[in-house]
Design an enzyme around this catalytic site. Structure first.
Site, PDB file in Angstrom:
ATOM      1  N   TYR A  15     -16.101   3.648   8.010  1.00 39.96           N
ATOM      2  CA  TYR A  15     -14.633   3.529   8.010  1.00 39.96           C
ATOM      3  C   TYR A  15     -14.071   4.053   9.333  1.00 39.96           C
ATOM      4  O   TYR A  15     -13.277   3.379   9.998  1.00 39.96           O
ATOM      5  CB  TYR A  15     -14.049   4.308   6.828  1.00 39.96           C
ATOM      6  CG  TYR A  15     -12.547   4.471   6.872  1.00 39.96           C
ATOM      7  CD1 TYR A  15     -11.695   3.406   6.551  1.00 39.96           C
ATOM      8  CD2 TYR A  15     -11.968   5.693   7.224  1.00 39.96           C
ATOM      9  CE1 TYR A  15     -10.316   3.562   6.593  1.00 39.96           C
ATOM     10  CE2 TYR A  15     -10.596   5.850   7.271  1.00 39.96           C
ATOM     11  CZ  TYR A  15      -9.781   4.780   6.954  1.00 39.96           C
ATOM     12  OH  TYR A  15      -8.407   4.943   6.996  1.00 39.96           O
ATOM     13  N   ALA A  73      -4.948  -2.322   5.771  1.00 44.81           N
ATOM     14  CA  ALA A  73      -6.265  -1.820   6.198  1.00 44.81           C
ATOM     15  C   ALA A  73      -7.210  -1.874   5.007  1.00 44.81           C
ATOM     16  O   ALA A  73      -6.779  -2.032   3.858  1.00 44.81           O
ATOM     17  CB  ALA A  73      -6.157  -0.384   6.704  1.00 44.81           C
ATOM     18  N   ILE A  75      -3.715 -10.703   7.151  1.00 42.55           N
ATOM     19  CA  ILE A  75      -3.826 -10.379   8.586  1.00 42.55           C
ATOM     20  C   ILE A  75      -5.160 -10.830   9.193  1.00 42.55           C
ATOM     21  O   ILE A  75      -5.322 -10.806  10.403  1.00 42.55           O
ATOM     22  CB  ILE A  75      -3.580  -8.874   8.870  1.00 42.55           C
ATOM     23  CG1 ILE A  75      -4.625  -7.992   8.180  1.00 42.55           C
ATOM     24  CG2 ILE A  75      -2.157  -8.475   8.500  1.00 42.55           C
ATOM     25  CD1 ILE A  75      -4.679  -6.568   8.735  1.00 42.55           C
ATOM     26  N   GLY A  95       0.845  -1.204   0.000  1.00 43.38           N
ATOM     27  CA  GLY A  95       0.000   0.000   0.000  1.00 43.38           C
ATOM     28  C   GLY A  95       0.877   1.249   0.000  1.00 43.38           C
ATOM     29  O   GLY A  95       2.098   1.165  -0.164  1.00 43.38           O
ATOM     30  N   GLN A  96       0.246   2.406   0.185  1.00 42.96           N
ATOM     31  CA  GLN A  96       1.000   3.671   0.132  1.00 42.96           C
ATOM     32  C   GLN A  96       2.081   3.728   1.213  1.00 42.96           C
ATOM     33  O   GLN A  96       3.261   3.920   0.922  1.00 42.96           O
ATOM     34  CB  GLN A  96       0.053   4.851   0.376  1.00 42.96           C
ATOM     35  CG  GLN A  96      -1.026   5.043  -0.653  1.00 42.96           C
ATOM     36  CD  GLN A  96      -1.693   6.398  -0.463  1.00 42.96           C
ATOM     37  OE1 GLN A  96      -1.180   7.414  -0.906  1.00 42.96           O
ATOM     38  NE2 GLN A  96      -2.831   6.422   0.213  1.00 42.96           N
ATOM     39  N   LEU A  97       1.651   3.590   2.469  1.00 42.74           N
ATOM     40  CA  LEU A  97       2.611   3.703   3.569  1.00 42.74           C
ATOM     41  C   LEU A  97       3.589   2.531   3.554  1.00 42.74           C
ATOM     42  O   LEU A  97       4.805   2.724   3.722  1.00 42.74           O
ATOM     43  CB  LEU A  97       1.862   3.750   4.914  1.00 42.74           C
ATOM     44  CG  LEU A  97       2.744   3.836   6.153  1.00 42.74           C
ATOM     45  CD1 LEU A  97       3.614   5.097   6.138  1.00 42.74           C
ATOM     46  CD2 LEU A  97       1.901   3.793   7.425  1.00 42.74           C
ATOM     47  N   ASP A 105      -7.725  10.265  11.156  1.00 47.07           N
ATOM     48  CA  ASP A 105      -8.420  11.471  11.628  1.00 47.07           C
ATOM     49  C   ASP A 105      -9.943  11.276  11.586  1.00 47.07           C
ATOM     50  O   ASP A 105     -10.680  12.021  12.222  1.00 47.07           O
ATOM     51  CB  ASP A 105      -8.032  12.687  10.774  1.00 47.07           C
ATOM     52  CG  ASP A 105      -8.307  12.481   9.293  1.00 47.07           C
ATOM     53  OD1 ASP A 105      -8.245  11.327   8.816  1.00 47.07           O
ATOM     54  OD2 ASP A 105      -8.595  13.475   8.596  1.00 47.07           O
ATOM     55  N   THR A 129      -9.173   0.619   3.175  1.00 47.10           N
ATOM     56  CA  THR A 129      -9.104   2.081   3.186  1.00 47.10           C
ATOM     57  C   THR A 129     -10.086   2.767   2.215  1.00 47.10           C
ATOM     58  O   THR A 129     -10.063   3.989   2.106  1.00 47.10           O
ATOM     59  CB  THR A 129      -7.672   2.556   2.842  1.00 47.10           C
ATOM     60  OG1 THR A 129      -7.315   2.009   1.572  1.00 47.10           O
ATOM     61  CG2 THR A 129      -6.674   2.124   3.894  1.00 47.10           C
TER      62      THR A 129
HETATM   63  N1  LIG Z   1      -5.238   6.743   2.758  1.00 49.56           N
HETATM   64  C1  LIG Z   1      -5.539   7.725   3.635  1.00 49.56           C
HETATM   65  O1  LIG Z   1      -5.887   8.870   3.254  1.00 49.56           O
HETATM   66  C2  LIG Z   1      -5.446   7.476   5.106  1.00 49.56           C
HETATM   67  C3  LIG Z   1      -5.780   8.509   5.989  1.00 49.56           C
HETATM   68  C4  LIG Z   1      -5.677   8.270   7.358  1.00 49.56           C
HETATM   69  C5  LIG Z   1      -5.257   7.036   7.826  1.00 49.56           C
HETATM   70  N2  LIG Z   1      -4.962   6.042   6.948  1.00 49.56           N
HETATM   71  C6  LIG Z   1      -4.505   4.734   7.475  1.00 49.56           C
HETATM   72  O2  LIG Z   1      -3.141   4.591   7.152  1.00 49.56           O
HETATM   73  C7  LIG Z   1      -2.832   3.199   6.949  1.00 49.56           C
HETATM   74  C8  LIG Z   1      -2.116   3.023   5.625  1.00 49.56           C
HETATM   75  O3  LIG Z   1      -2.998   3.492   4.606  1.00 49.56           O
HETATM   76  P1  LIG Z   1      -2.615   3.376   3.076  1.00 49.56           P
HETATM   77  O4  LIG Z   1      -3.258   4.527   2.382  1.00 49.56           O
HETATM   78  O5  LIG Z   1      -1.143   3.124   2.914  1.00 49.56           O
HETATM   79  O6  LIG Z   1      -3.414   2.039   2.706  1.00 49.56           O
HETATM   80  P2  LIG Z   1      -3.489   1.301   1.301  1.00 49.56           P
HETATM   81  O7  LIG Z   1      -2.671   2.019   0.289  1.00 49.56           O
HETATM   82  O8  LIG Z   1      -4.921   1.026   1.024  1.00 49.56           O
HETATM   83  O9  LIG Z   1      -2.724  -0.065   1.611  1.00 49.56           O
HETATM   84  C9  LIG Z   1      -3.261  -1.069   2.404  1.00 49.56           C
HETATM   85  C10 LIG Z   1      -2.571  -2.360   2.003  1.00 49.56           C
HETATM   86  O10 LIG Z   1      -3.097  -3.400   2.840  1.00 49.56           O
HETATM   87  C11 LIG Z   1      -3.369  -4.506   2.001  1.00 49.56           C
HETATM   88  N3  LIG Z   1      -4.347  -5.384   2.618  1.00 49.56           N
HETATM   89  C12 LIG Z   1      -5.710  -5.316   2.567  1.00 49.56           C
HETATM   90  N4  LIG Z   1      -6.240  -6.340   3.236  1.00 49.56           N
HETATM   91  C13 LIG Z   1      -5.223  -7.069   3.737  1.00 49.56           C
HETATM   92  C14 LIG Z   1      -5.137  -8.256   4.500  1.00 49.56           C
HETATM   93  N5  LIG Z   1      -6.256  -8.913   4.883  1.00 49.56           N
HETATM   94  N6  LIG Z   1      -3.920  -8.737   4.832  1.00 49.56           N
HETATM   95  C15 LIG Z   1      -2.807  -8.099   4.443  1.00 49.56           C
HETATM   96  N7  LIG Z   1      -2.802  -6.981   3.699  1.00 49.56           N
HETATM   97  C16 LIG Z   1      -4.010  -6.466   3.347  1.00 49.56           C
HETATM   98  C17 LIG Z   1      -3.884  -3.871   0.727  1.00 49.56           C
HETATM   99  O11 LIG Z   1      -3.910  -4.776  -0.319  1.00 49.56           O
HETATM  100  P3  LIG Z   1      -5.019  -4.555  -1.509  1.00 49.56           P
HETATM  101  O12 LIG Z   1      -4.678  -3.242  -2.135  1.00 49.56           O
HETATM  102  O13 LIG Z   1      -4.789  -5.738  -2.377  1.00 49.56           O
HETATM  103  O14 LIG Z   1      -6.351  -4.530  -0.828  1.00 49.56           O
HETATM  104  C18 LIG Z   1      -2.856  -2.753   0.554  1.00 49.56           C
HETATM  105  O15 LIG Z   1      -1.674  -3.221  -0.065  1.00 49.56           O
HETATM  106  C19 LIG Z   1      -4.170   2.467   7.079  1.00 49.56           C
HETATM  107  O16 LIG Z   1      -4.305   1.972   8.388  1.00 49.56           O
HETATM  108  C20 LIG Z   1      -5.209   3.549   6.860  1.00 49.56           C
HETATM  109  O17 LIG Z   1      -6.426   3.245   7.504  1.00 49.56           O
HETATM  110  C21 LIG Z   1      -5.020   6.238   5.609  1.00 49.56           C
END
Ligand SMILES: NC(=O)c1ccc[n+]([C@@H]2O[C@H](COP(=O)([O-])OP(=O)(O)OC[C@H]3O[C@@H](n4cnc5c(N)ncnc54)[C@H](OP(=O)(O)O)[C@@H]3O)[C@@H](O)[C@H]2O)c1
Length: 284
Positions: free
Chosen positions: A126, A61, A38, A10-12, A103, A63
């Site tokens: 969410y 997550a 997970i 994912g992004q982070l 947030d 997301t």
């Molecule tokens: N994006 C935002 O604006 C934002 C804002 C505030 C907080 N956050 C939090 O920051 C964190 C990182 O966010 P992000 O934007 O980097 O998320 P992301 O880009 O959506 O990456 C999440 C990663 O988790 C993977 N995943 C999903 N289900 C899974 C599972 N069961 N087991 C293992 N991996 C799994 C996803 O795979 P798939 O792509 O194949 O599903 C994806 O590679 C999250 O906790 C999010 O809630 C995000």
């Protein structure tokens, strides 16, 4: 340290994976759903039984904020139940856990930046699941960190920055809401803060919650304007109100985070959002 990263595509997670090459004194174990789901308790137990791990950084997550309103079971499975499983297996193996939250756990009615101790009251499913994930940490994890962040973007994955760049190149004008106020977070800055902080974060006992975003304040409209200005794209952006762009999930009108706690604890300066955006855009 042996550091397990879940959701590393994912992004982070991708930012951490990229940075990992510079932190050669640590051993990174990078996994995403194909290597370690997970939400699969048996797979987690087997993985933890057979792998040396000191710290887990859970970047996985569900997301998709709007899809969470309809895909409730799946959202809960990944954002709540899987966090419970992780918290339990970390406690069993004395692994410190870092969980990323949002947030969106706040309702957005504040007029001054949110502190970690402020009242939580999510307005979307969410947000509800992210808050419940935090509660799972509190209940089942012996030692760990929760980091609430906002408006995450990166050169990896899909996000607001990439959407604006795409639309600005295709269209002559677009409408973006100006009545939701927050702060963007460059995932590379969050990744750096986590990895630099590994030696300083209070892992001893209990759960410690921190806010993290870039510095400054803007609306989504300001964010979009800055993206096209830095990329020198000609596109007219019109400010609109939230009701003019209805979405399934309600967003907080104000979700600026107070970051004093993490800045004091880790003795760090956080980059200004426009400077970080400029660094990210150089990669796009
Ligand atoms: N994006 C935002 O604006 C934002 C804002 C505030 C907080 N956050 C939090 O920051 C964190 C990182 O966010 P992000 O934007 O980097 O998320 P992301 O880009 O959506 O990456 C999440 C990663 O988790 C993977 N995943 C999903 N289900 C899974 C599972 N069961 N087991 C293992 N991996 C799994 C996803 O795979 P798939 O792509 O194949 O599903 C994806 O590679 C999250 O906790 C999010 O809630 C995000």
């Amino acid at each position: 340290m042996h550091i397990l990263v879940t959701g590393s595509k994912g992004q982070l997670g991708s930012e951490i994976a990229e940075l990992a090459t510079r932190y050669t004194h640590h051993n990174f174990i990078l996994t995403d759903i194909d290597e370690l789901d997970i939400s699969n308790e048996e797979a987690l137990n087997t993985f933890f039984d057979n792998t040396a791990i000191d710290v887990l950084i859970n970047c996985a997550a569900y997301t998709a904020v709007d899809r969470c309103e309809t895909e409730k079971e799946l959202a809960r499975k990944i954002n709540v139940l899987a966090v419970k499983l992780l918290a339990k297996v970390c406690t069993k193996h004395s692994v410190a856990m870092i969980q990323i939250s949002s947030d969106y756990v706040y309702d957005g009615n504040n007029h001054i930046p949110y502190k970690e101790i402020d009242f939580t009251n999510p307005q979307s499913y969410y947000g509800e699941t992210k808050l419940e994930g935090e509660e799972m940490m509190e209940e089942f994890c012996s030692h760990g960190i929760i980091i609430r962040t906002s408006w995450l973007y990166s050169s990896f994955g899909n996000n607001f920055v990439k959407t604006i760049l795409k639309y600005a190149q295709e269209r002559e004008e677009m409408n973006i809401v100006y009545d939701q106020i927050g702060t963007p977070t460059y995932a590379a800055d969050l990744a750096t803060t986590i990895l630099d902080g590994l030696d300083k974060l209070p892992f001893m006992k209990g759960i410690h919650t921190f806010n993290f975003s870039n510095e400054g304040v803007c609306s989504w409209y300001d964010f979009a304007q800055e993206i096209i200005r830095l990329k020198n794209i000609k596109c007219s952006i019109k400010p609109i109100e939230t009701f003019e762009y209805p979405l399934p999930a309600k967003r907080p009108a104000y979700s600026v985070l107070n970051k004093a706690k993490i800045k004091n604890e880790l003795e760090i300066d956080i980059p200004y959002w426009k400077d970080s955006l400029e660094r990210c855009l150089l990669k796009l």
